[in-house]
Write a protein that holds these residues in place. Structure first.
Motif, PDB file in Angstrom:
ATOM      1  N   UNK A   6       1.167  -0.343   0.132  1.00  0.00           N
ATOM      2  CA  UNK A   6      -0.193   0.376  -0.120  1.00  0.00           C
ATOM      3  C   UNK A   6       0.350   1.705  -0.197  1.00  0.00           C
ATOM      4  N   UNK A   7      -0.122   2.171  -0.339  1.00  0.00           N
ATOM      5  CA  UNK A   7       0.935   3.291  -0.234  1.00  0.00           C
ATOM      6  C   UNK A   7       0.968   4.278   1.327  1.00  0.00           C
ATOM      7  N   UNK A   8       1.736   5.379   1.198  1.00  0.00           N
ATOM      8  CA  UNK A   8       1.814   5.606   2.650  1.00  0.00           C
ATOM      9  C   UNK A   8       1.632   7.281   1.792  1.00  0.00           C
ATOM     10  N   UNK A   9       0.878   8.121   1.994  1.00  0.00           N
ATOM     11  CA  UNK A   9       0.231   9.217   1.653  1.00  0.00           C
ATOM     12  C   UNK A   9       1.097  10.728   2.293  1.00  0.00           C
ATOM     13  N   UNK A  10       1.693  10.989   1.307  1.00  0.00           N
ATOM     14  CA  UNK A  10       2.977  12.080   1.813  1.00  0.00           C
ATOM     15  C   UNK A  10       2.882  12.875   2.695  1.00  0.00           C
ATOM     16  N   UNK A  11       1.462  13.037   3.225  1.00  0.00           N
ATOM     17  CA  UNK A  11       1.194  14.346   4.219  1.00  0.00           C
ATOM     18  C   UNK A  11       1.357  13.482   5.648  1.00  0.00           C
ATOM     19  N   UNK A  12       1.962  11.829   5.393  1.00  0.00           N
ATOM     20  CA  UNK A  12       1.842  11.074   6.914  1.00  0.00           C
ATOM     21  C   UNK A  12       3.198  10.669   6.567  1.00  0.00           C
ATOM     22  N   UNK A  13       4.014  11.123   5.943  1.00  0.00           N
ATOM     23  CA  UNK A  13       5.782  10.896   5.949  1.00  0.00           C
ATOM     24  C   UNK A  13       6.129  11.256   7.218  1.00  0.00           C
ATOM     25  N   UNK A  14       7.255  10.760   8.033  1.00  0.00           N
ATOM     26  CA  UNK A  14       7.735  11.076   8.448  1.00  0.00           C
ATOM     27  C   UNK A  14       9.291  12.329   7.871  1.00  0.00           C
ATOM     28  N   UNK A  15       9.695  13.590   8.329  1.00  0.00           N
ATOM     29  CA  UNK A  15      10.690  14.412   8.415  1.00  0.00           C
ATOM     30  C   UNK A  15      11.788  14.025   7.159  1.00  0.00           C
ATOM     31  N   UNK A  16      12.268  13.123   7.690  1.00  0.00           N
ATOM     32  CA  UNK A  16      13.553  12.120   7.469  1.00  0.00           C
ATOM     33  C   UNK A  16      13.384  11.415   5.148  1.00  0.00           C
ATOM     34  N   UNK A  17      12.256  11.478   5.380  1.00  0.00           N
ATOM     35  CA  UNK A  17      11.960  10.905   3.973  1.00  0.00           C
ATOM     36  C   UNK A  17      11.383  12.208   3.058  1.00  0.00           C
ATOM     37  N   UNK A  18      11.099  13.586   3.627  1.00  0.00           N
ATOM     38  CA  UNK A  18      10.972  14.051   2.933  1.00  0.00           C
ATOM     39  C   UNK A  18      11.451  14.527   1.382  1.00  0.00           C
ATOM     40  N   UNK A  19      12.996  14.571   1.958  1.00  0.00           N
ATOM     41  CA  UNK A  19      13.826  14.935   0.916  1.00  0.00           C
ATOM     42  C   UNK A  19      14.110  13.988   0.145  1.00  0.00           C
ATOM     43  N   UNK A  20      13.588  12.834   0.067  1.00  0.00           N
ATOM     44  CA  UNK A  20      13.382  11.418  -1.397  1.00  0.00           C
ATOM     45  C   UNK A  20      11.925  11.785  -2.124  1.00  0.00           C
ATOM     46  N   UNK A  21      11.224  12.626  -2.118  1.00  0.00           N
ATOM     47  CA  UNK A  21      10.234  13.107  -2.756  1.00  0.00           C
ATOM     48  C   UNK A  21      11.074  13.787  -3.560  1.00  0.00           C
ATOM     49  N   UNK A  22      11.507  15.007  -3.626  1.00  0.00           N
ATOM     50  CA  UNK A  22      11.891  16.145  -3.509  1.00  0.00           C
ATOM     51  C   UNK A  22      12.441  15.847  -5.364  1.00  0.00           C
ATOM     52  N   UNK A  23      13.488  16.470  -6.054  1.00  0.00           N
ATOM     53  CA  UNK A  23      14.188  16.582  -7.624  1.00  0.00           C
ATOM     54  C   UNK A  23      15.378  16.516  -7.036  1.00  0.00           C
ATOM     55  N   UNK A  24      16.108  16.062  -7.227  1.00  0.00           N
ATOM     56  CA  UNK A  24      17.868  16.024  -6.910  1.00  0.00           C
ATOM     57  C   UNK A  24      18.898  16.446  -8.029  1.00  0.00           C
TER      58      UNK A  24
ATOM     59  N   UNK B  37      15.686   2.365  -4.042  1.00  0.00           N
ATOM     60  CA  UNK B  37      14.596   1.727  -2.802  1.00  0.00           C
ATOM     61  C   UNK B  37      13.703   2.711  -2.521  1.00  0.00           C
ATOM     62  N   UNK B  38      12.683   1.974  -2.766  1.00  0.00           N
ATOM     63  CA  UNK B  38      10.971   2.662  -2.367  1.00  0.00           C
ATOM     64  C   UNK B  38      10.335   2.343  -1.283  1.00  0.00           C
ATOM     65  N   UNK B  39       9.779   3.561  -0.718  1.00  0.00           N
ATOM     66  CA  UNK B  39       9.118   3.849   0.357  1.00  0.00           C
ATOM     67  C   UNK B  39       8.440   3.158   0.447  1.00  0.00           C
ATOM     68  N   UNK B  40       7.234   1.559   0.951  1.00  0.00           N
ATOM     69  CA  UNK B  40       6.183   1.704   0.873  1.00  0.00           C
ATOM     70  C   UNK B  40       5.917   0.664   1.948  1.00  0.00           C
ATOM     71  N   UNK B  41       4.073   0.862   2.528  1.00  0.00           N
ATOM     72  CA  UNK B  41       4.317   0.447   4.364  1.00  0.00           C
ATOM     73  C   UNK B  41       5.038   0.653   4.573  1.00  0.00           C
ATOM     74  N   UNK B  42       5.058   2.002   5.203  1.00  0.00           N
ATOM     75  CA  UNK B  42       6.522   2.024   6.551  1.00  0.00           C
ATOM     76  C   UNK B  42       8.012   1.588   6.056  1.00  0.00           C
ATOM     77  N   UNK B  43       8.666   0.743   5.240  1.00  0.00           N
ATOM     78  CA  UNK B  43       9.833   0.290   5.020  1.00  0.00           C
ATOM     79  C   UNK B  43      10.377   1.041   3.676  1.00  0.00           C
ATOM     80  N   UNK B  44      11.531   0.815   3.260  1.00  0.00           N
ATOM     81  CA  UNK B  44      12.860   0.808   2.118  1.00  0.00           C
ATOM     82  C   UNK B  44      12.303  -0.937   1.610  1.00  0.00           C
ATOM     83  N   UNK B  45      11.782  -1.029   0.384  1.00  0.00           N
ATOM     84  CA  UNK B  45      12.294  -2.277  -0.788  1.00  0.00           C
ATOM     85  C   UNK B  45      13.132  -1.424  -1.641  1.00  0.00           C
ATOM     86  N   UNK B  46      14.123  -2.431  -1.864  1.00  0.00           N
ATOM     87  CA  UNK B  46      14.770  -2.745  -2.547  1.00  0.00           C
ATOM     88  C   UNK B  46      14.739  -2.603  -3.946  1.00  0.00           C
ATOM     89  N   UNK B  47      14.690  -2.568  -5.180  1.00  0.00           N
ATOM     90  CA  UNK B  47      14.433  -2.886  -6.378  1.00  0.00           C
ATOM     91  C   UNK B  47      15.200  -2.376  -7.692  1.00  0.00           C
TER      92      UNK B  47
END
Length: 266
Positions: free
Chosen positions: A90-108, A206-216
């Motif tokens: 399942x997806x995690x709504x972005x508004x529910x993400x902890x602050x440490x993950x926000x950088x991994x939603x943004x362009x780099x 590595x993608x964040x889904x259902x509260x943890x990281x998953x390697x792809x």
């Protein structure tokens, strides 16, 4: 069943002018990854300092090189990482993400995710969470061609999207950029894996889904349960095996990763 890996790395570079170097080649100790044996030898006339990697995962070494840098790394690693069925997560709504993950939603630097939002909406509209992640990984795997020499240190996910060619880091950058455009936190991972062709340092997403990281691994060369993580970060800037503050020339480099059994380890 746990995966057991034997890792051997040898680096030899010429350094025409004295330069500081940040080396990142040691497998990380994580809850899913045990270092059974490990040895890093660096030939240097100057002191070597160790610092933590991004997110506190792995270890980097600062060293000063004059004329030449030589390093040898040997390790035996046990990986006990369950391989999840990506599409079912399942997806995690972005508004529910902890602050440490926000950088991994943004362009780099190498993953300009904002430039892919229109493509993701048009091509994958209606999908979310693991279904979206699985579709994106499959698209990258099917539309990219693995070809050495078609990219360099300046190649971004946009370039790879246009050329449809590259090496593992280009696959990882493109999948990470697409995932972020789909509101899935994503980061790049440097890893060791058996079966990589040609044998080299490997990069995956590595993608964040259902509260943890998953390697792809969008190249399809390695499974999540056989990847030995070295480092994580926003893109190749953070996970490079060697960052040189100056110039260097390749003399020799080998990376060998083999599956082993406990009996073979003695």
């Amino acid at each position: 069943m746990p995966t057991h890996l034997s890792i051997a790395v040898d680096l030899d570079y010429g350094v025409p002018e004295p330069a500081d170097i940040l080396l990142q080649i040691e497998a990380a100790a994580t809850p899913e990854q045990r270092l059974d044996e490990q040895e890093l030898l660096i030939w240097s006339d100057d002191p070597i300092a160790t610092i933590a990697g991004e997110e506190g995962i792995g270890q980097r070494c600062w060293l000063r090189a004059t004329n030449r840098i030589q390093a040898a790394y040997r390790a035996k690693v046990t990986i006990d990482r369950p391989a999840a069925a990506l599409a079912s997560l399942a997806a995690t709504p972005v508004r529910g993400l902890p602050g440490t993950l926000v950088a991994y939603l943004l362009p780099s630097r190498y993953c300009p995710a904002d430039r892919f939002e229109g493509f993701v909406r048009q091509k994958f509209g209606g999908l979310s969470g693991g279904a979206m992640a699985s579709a994106l990984a499959e698209w990258v795997h099917e539309h990219m061609t693995y070809r050495a020499g078609t990219s360099d240190s300046a190649t971004t996910a946009l370039h790879s999207f246009a050329s449809r060619m590259g090496v593992c880091r280009d696959y990882a950058h493109l999948l990470v950029a697409l995932a972020r455009a789909a509101e899935i936190p994503a980061r790049c991972v440097a890893a060791y894996a058996p079966g990589v062709d040609p044998p080299d340092f490997h990069a995956v997403a590595e993608l964040w889904l259902e509260g943890r990281w998953h390697l792809v691994d969008a190249t399809g060369m390695a499974r999540a349960d056989e990847l030995a993580i070295v480092a994580v970060g926003r893109d190749a800037t953070d996970i490079a095996f060697m960052t040189i503050f100056g110039t260097a020339t390749l003399i020799g480099q080998t990376v060998a990763v083999q599956r082993t059994t406990p009996a073979e380890r003695g």
